[in-house]
Scaffold this active site. Structure first.
Site, PDB file in Angstrom:
ATOM      1  N   ASN A  97      41.464  32.105  23.835  1.00  0.00           N
ATOM      2  CA  ASN A  97      41.611  32.902  22.608  1.00  0.00           C
ATOM      3  C   ASN A  97      41.949  34.360  22.898  1.00  0.00           C
ATOM      4  O   ASN A  97      41.896  35.206  22.009  1.00  0.00           O
ATOM      5  CB  ASN A  97      40.334  32.810  21.759  1.00  0.00           C
ATOM      6  CG  ASN A  97      39.120  33.428  22.451  1.00  0.00           C
ATOM      7  OD1 ASN A  97      39.226  33.967  23.563  1.00  0.00           O
ATOM      8  ND2 ASN A  97      37.964  33.359  21.802  1.00  0.00           N
ATOM      9  N   ASP A 153      29.845  40.113  32.797  1.00  0.00           N
ATOM     10  CA  ASP A 153      28.984  39.638  31.713  1.00  0.00           C
ATOM     11  C   ASP A 153      27.903  38.689  32.215  1.00  0.00           C
ATOM     12  O   ASP A 153      27.922  38.241  33.366  1.00  0.00           O
ATOM     13  CB  ASP A 153      29.825  38.951  30.628  1.00  0.00           C
ATOM     14  CG  ASP A 153      30.901  38.031  31.202  1.00  0.00           C
ATOM     15  OD1 ASP A 153      30.727  37.533  32.339  1.00  0.00           O
ATOM     16  OD2 ASP A 153      31.914  37.809  30.519  1.00  0.00           O
ATOM     17  N   GLU A 170      35.326  38.894  22.363  1.00  0.00           N
ATOM     18  CA  GLU A 170      36.040  37.912  21.543  1.00  0.00           C
ATOM     19  C   GLU A 170      37.013  38.620  20.597  1.00  0.00           C
ATOM     20  O   GLU A 170      36.882  39.832  20.349  1.00  0.00           O
ATOM     21  CB  GLU A 170      35.026  37.098  20.738  1.00  0.00           C
ATOM     22  CG  GLU A 170      34.007  36.338  21.578  1.00  0.00           C
ATOM     23  CD  GLU A 170      34.571  35.082  22.256  1.00  0.00           C
ATOM     24  OE1 GLU A 170      35.763  35.058  22.608  1.00  0.00           O
ATOM     25  OE2 GLU A 170      33.794  34.128  22.442  1.00  0.00           O
ATOM     26  N   HIS A 218      40.279  36.402  24.970  1.00  0.00           N
ATOM     27  CA  HIS A 218      39.167  37.295  25.304  1.00  0.00           C
ATOM     28  C   HIS A 218      39.222  37.725  26.772  1.00  0.00           C
ATOM     29  O   HIS A 218      39.745  37.012  27.624  1.00  0.00           O
ATOM     30  CB  HIS A 218      37.802  36.698  24.918  1.00  0.00           C
ATOM     31  CG  HIS A 218      37.295  35.584  25.781  1.00  0.00           C
ATOM     32  ND1 HIS A 218      36.351  34.670  25.327  1.00  0.00           N
ATOM     33  CD2 HIS A 218      37.555  35.210  27.062  1.00  0.00           C
ATOM     34  CE1 HIS A 218      36.075  33.827  26.298  1.00  0.00           C
ATOM     35  NE2 HIS A 218      36.791  34.119  27.357  1.00  0.00           N
TER      36      HIS A 218
END
Ligand code: PGA
EC number: 3.5.99.6
Length: 262
Positions: A136, A67, A143, A138
């Site tokens: 979280n 990314d 996400e 990801h």
């Protein structure tokens, strides 16, 4: 999923670096999927050491990063382009033409996402995808609620991810809220996956990934559907796993093999 729990984060980091070095020793021209973030910094330092020791070559691989922040140029100090040069590529002397990251400052981000997918395919796909995990759950910047079949595209970052990233930016500097990220489907296409998690902050995400239901609520949980995943973690990141006894019986202190069939 092979689950290797190391007593310390240093041990987990070294084990992850050795797995990459083993692949490069066998196949110097392998296609690597690479990750950024705080977890990977010591991995890259260890890999640089292994190359210096002559365990493998570090200048022949091709790489694709997961990314990049939208709006940051490759020269921005907090861009992942810059991170990769600083933490890995410059020290290894890998030619820039062999390393790929999505261009977060491309004028047409949808076209850039398609171009990135096409480049991965043209390289023959990714042999080994290195992953961190967000608190979280990801992977990349996929996400929670991301499509489990998603391809490279722009994602809006959650508030908690933006806050977690803030530590890398100067005080008062705007932290990006969008990223161009490989999709979960893109990650799942890799032939092998190595996920490294260290520290207590990752314990809940690691448990969700390895033992929770497969759900977009914890994007990493889709890795349960991949045939070749190794989770390398330290005891702190493993703290919420329920089957630790089993994992430690099969792989004591994170050892790859016990001499018995796993
Ligand atoms: P970290 O990031 O290594 O900085 O914790 C991991 C991630 O968000 O995937």
């Amino acid at each position: 999923m092979k689950i290797l729990i190391h007593p310390t984060s240093e041990g987990a980091v070294k084990a992850a670096a050795l797995q990459i070095a083993d692949l490069l020793a066998a196949r110097p021209e392998a296609v690597l999927g690479l990750a950024t973030g705080g977890t990977m910094e010591p991995v890259y330092a260890a890999l640089i050491d292994l190359v210096a020791e002559g365990q493998c070559r570090g200048d022949r691989f091709t790489s694709f990063n997961l990314d990049e922040y939208v709006g940051l140029s490759a020269d921005h100090p907090q861009s992942y382009h810059h991170y990769m040069r600083r933490h890995l590529f410059d020290a290894l002397g890998v030619p820039a033409a062999q390393t790929h990251l999505p261009a977060g400052d491309a004028p047409d981000l949808a076209a850039e996402a398609q171009r990135y997918e096409a480049r991965i395919a043209a390289a023959g796909g990714i042999d080994l995808q290195l992953l961190g995990i967000g608190a979280n759950g990801h992977i990349g910047f996929n996400e929670p609620s991301s499509s489990l079949a998603s391809r490279t595209r722009v994602k809006t970052l959650t508030r908690s991810t933006v806050e977690a990233n803030r530590r890398f930016f100067a005080e008062g500097e705007a932290v990006p809220v969008h990223a161009l990220t490989m999709g979960i489907g893109t990650v799942m296409d890799a032939r092998h996956i190595l996920l490294l998690a260290t520290g207590a902050g990752k314990a809940r995400a690691v448990a969700g990934m390895a033992e929770g239901p497969v759900s977009a609520a914890c994007p990493a949980s889709i890795l349960q559907m991949h045939p070749s995943v190794v989770l390398v973690c330290d005891r702190a990141a493993a703290a919420d796993l329920r089957m630790t006894d089993y994992y430690e019986t099969v792989h004591p202190d994170g050892a790859e093999r016990t001499g018995e069939p796993a």
